[in-house]
Design an enzyme around this catalytic site. Structure first.
Site, short mmCIF file in Angstrom:
data_model
loop_
_atom_site.label_atom_id
_atom_site.label_comp_id
_atom_site.label_asym_id
_atom_site.label_seq_id
_atom_site.Cartn_x
_atom_site.Cartn_y
_atom_site.Cartn_z
N GLU A 55 1.06 -1.16 -0.45
CA GLU A 55 -0.14 0.20 0.26
C GLU A 55 1.11 1.65 -0.18
O GLU A 55 2.12 0.96 0.44
CB GLU A 55 -0.87 -0.28 1.17
N LYS A 127 -9.52 1.21 -0.70
CA LYS A 127 -9.59 0.19 -0.17
C LYS A 127 -11.21 1.36 0.90
O LYS A 127 -12.02 2.18 1.35
CB LYS A 127 -8.15 1.29 0.79
N CYS A 165 -4.63 -3.72 2.98
CA CYS A 165 -4.31 -3.78 4.29
C CYS A 165 -5.33 -3.66 5.72
O CYS A 165 -6.16 -4.94 5.82
CB CYS A 165 -3.91 -2.30 4.93
#
Length: 332
Positions: A55, A127, A165
Site C-alpha cells: 500500500e 480501500k 491492509c
C-alpha cells in the site's frame, strides 16, 4: 520470522509464478518507481508473472498528512503510467498502492491498481475499511471507497482479487472476492507496528486463505511505516514463501492442481449456508455514499442461502472444485 523463499518452476499444468515485494516507500515518487522497477526485474528474473507491492508504494510519509494529500494523483497519472511502462518492458503484471485524488479536497483514497503488460490498468480498488483503530485516525486523511463491484483480473488459469491492509480484518471483503470468481487474493498493506500486530497480520491472512480456500499474497511495507513480513499462502494457509523485516522478494508458484486438491479435501465452499450481501440488515443493495464520502448502508450482511429476494445472489451452480459459478443472468 525467518525468510523462506523459492524459485519459480514454470511449466505445464497452468503453474504461475508470483512474488510479494516489500520495501519502504519514501516521499519521492521517482525514487519509489525506480525501486519498484529493480524489484520487479528481480522477480521477473526468478520467474514471477505477477508482483504485488505494498500500500502507498507511490509516495509515503510515516505520518499521513498534507504532504500525502498533495502527492495524491489520478489513476491515469504519472505513477501508474510508470507501472505500465515497467509491465510492458518486463512482461509482468504489477499490483501496487497509491494515494489517489478524491472529490473531497481534504482527503484522498488509498487505492490499489493492477497493471498488466499491453493492457494497462485491469483492476482498481479503493480501500473500503479505514484504519481508525489502535489509536490511529486514518479517516482524517483517507476517504473510504464506496461499496461496489469486486475488483478482479485474470492471471493465466487464476482470477486475482484486490483488497488492502485493514480490509483483511473484515472477512466479508475476501468472501465477496471469492464470489466474484477470485482464487487468488492480493493484499497490499502498510501494516503499522505495535503490540501483537505481527501476530494479527499473519493470523488474519491465514484465516482468509483457509476459510475461502484461496491463495493469498500479502505485501507489506518495511520499517518505519510497516512490519514487513510479506507472505504467499496456499489455500490451506501454508506459507509457500515469506519474508522477515528487510526489503526483498517472496517468490512462489501457484498451482491449479493444489487449489483443486485443497477444495476437494476441505469442501467448505460447497457447504456454505450464508452469502455476503453489502448493505445494512434489511437494506441489502441500498448502498449509497454520504456527503462525507462514507458509505451509507455500508454493513455487509450474511443472508441464509435461498432466502427471499437475495436468492439470485446465492443460488449458484456449484463446480467440482467447490467454487461457485454464477448462473447466467444472475444479479451481482
Amino acid at each position: 520470522m525467518t525468510e523462506k523463499s523459492a524459485e519459480v518452476t514454470e511449466g505445464s499444468g497452468g503453474l504461475v509464478g508470483v512474488a510479494a515485494a516489500q520495501f519502504a516507500p519514501v516521499a519521492d515518487k521517482q525514487a519509489n518507481i525506480e525501486h519498484i522497477g529493480e524489484l520487479t526485474a528481480q522477480a521477473r528474473g526468478r520467474g514471477a508473472r505477477l508482483v504485488v507491492f505494498p500500500e502507498y508504494s507511490a509516495f509515503f510519509t510515516p505520518r499521513l498528512g498534507p504532504r500525502m494529500l498533495a502527492a495524491a494523483e489520478a489513476v491515469d497519472g504519472p505513477f501508474v503510467a510508470g507501472l505500465a511502462t515497467l509491465a510492458d518492458r518486463l512482461d509482468v503484471t504489477i499490483v501496487a498502492g497509491l494515494a489517489e485524488k478524491s472529490p473531497e479536497a481534504a482527503r484522498f483514497f488509498s487505492t490499489v491498481v493492477a497493471v498488466a503488460p499491453r493492457h494497462g490498468v485491469v483492476a482498481s480498488y479503493r480501500k473500503q475499511h479505514i484504519y481508525d483503530a489502535f489509536g490511529a485516525r486514518e479517516s482524517e486523511w483517507v476517504r473510504p471507497g464506496a461499496l461496489g463491484e469486486p475488483q478482479t483480473f485474470s492471471l493465466g488459469p487464476f482470477r486475482v482479487g484486490l483488497q488492502a491492509c485493514y480490509d483483511v480484518r473484515f472477512p466479508e471483503v475476501t468472501r465477496t472476492l471469492l464470489d466474484a470468481g477470485a482464487d487468488v487474493v492480493a493484499v497490499p498493506a502498510e501494516w503499522v507496528p505495535g503490540p501483537s500486530k505481527q501476530e494479527h497480520w499473519r493470523t488474519l491472512l491465514s484465516a482468509r486463505a483457509i476459510e475461502n480456500t484461496v491463495f493469498v499474497i500479502g505485501a507489506g511495507q518495511t520499517a518505519p511505516g510497516g512490519i514487513g513480513d510479506s507472505v504467499i499462502l496456499d489455500p490451506a494457509g501454508t506459507a509457500l514463501s515469506e519474508l522477515s523485516t528487510e526489503p526483498g522478494l517472496a517468490v512462489a508458484t501457484l498451482s491449479p492442481r493444489l487449489l483443486s486438491h485443497v477444495r476437494e479435501t476441505n469442501p467448505s465452499l460447497r457447504l456454505r449456508r450464508y452469502a455476503v450481501v453489502p448493505g445494512r440488515p434489511g437494506e441489502a443493495g441500498s448502498v449509497r455514499e454520504g456527503a462525507d464520502g462514507r458509505s451509507e448502508g455500508g454493513l455487509a450482511q450474511f443472508i441464509p442461502k435461498g432466502e427471499g429476494r437475495h436468492r439470485h445472489r446465492i443460488d449458484d451452480a456449484q463446480q467440482g472444485d467447490g467454487s461457485f459459478m454464477h448462473k447466467e443472468g444472475a444479479g451481482r
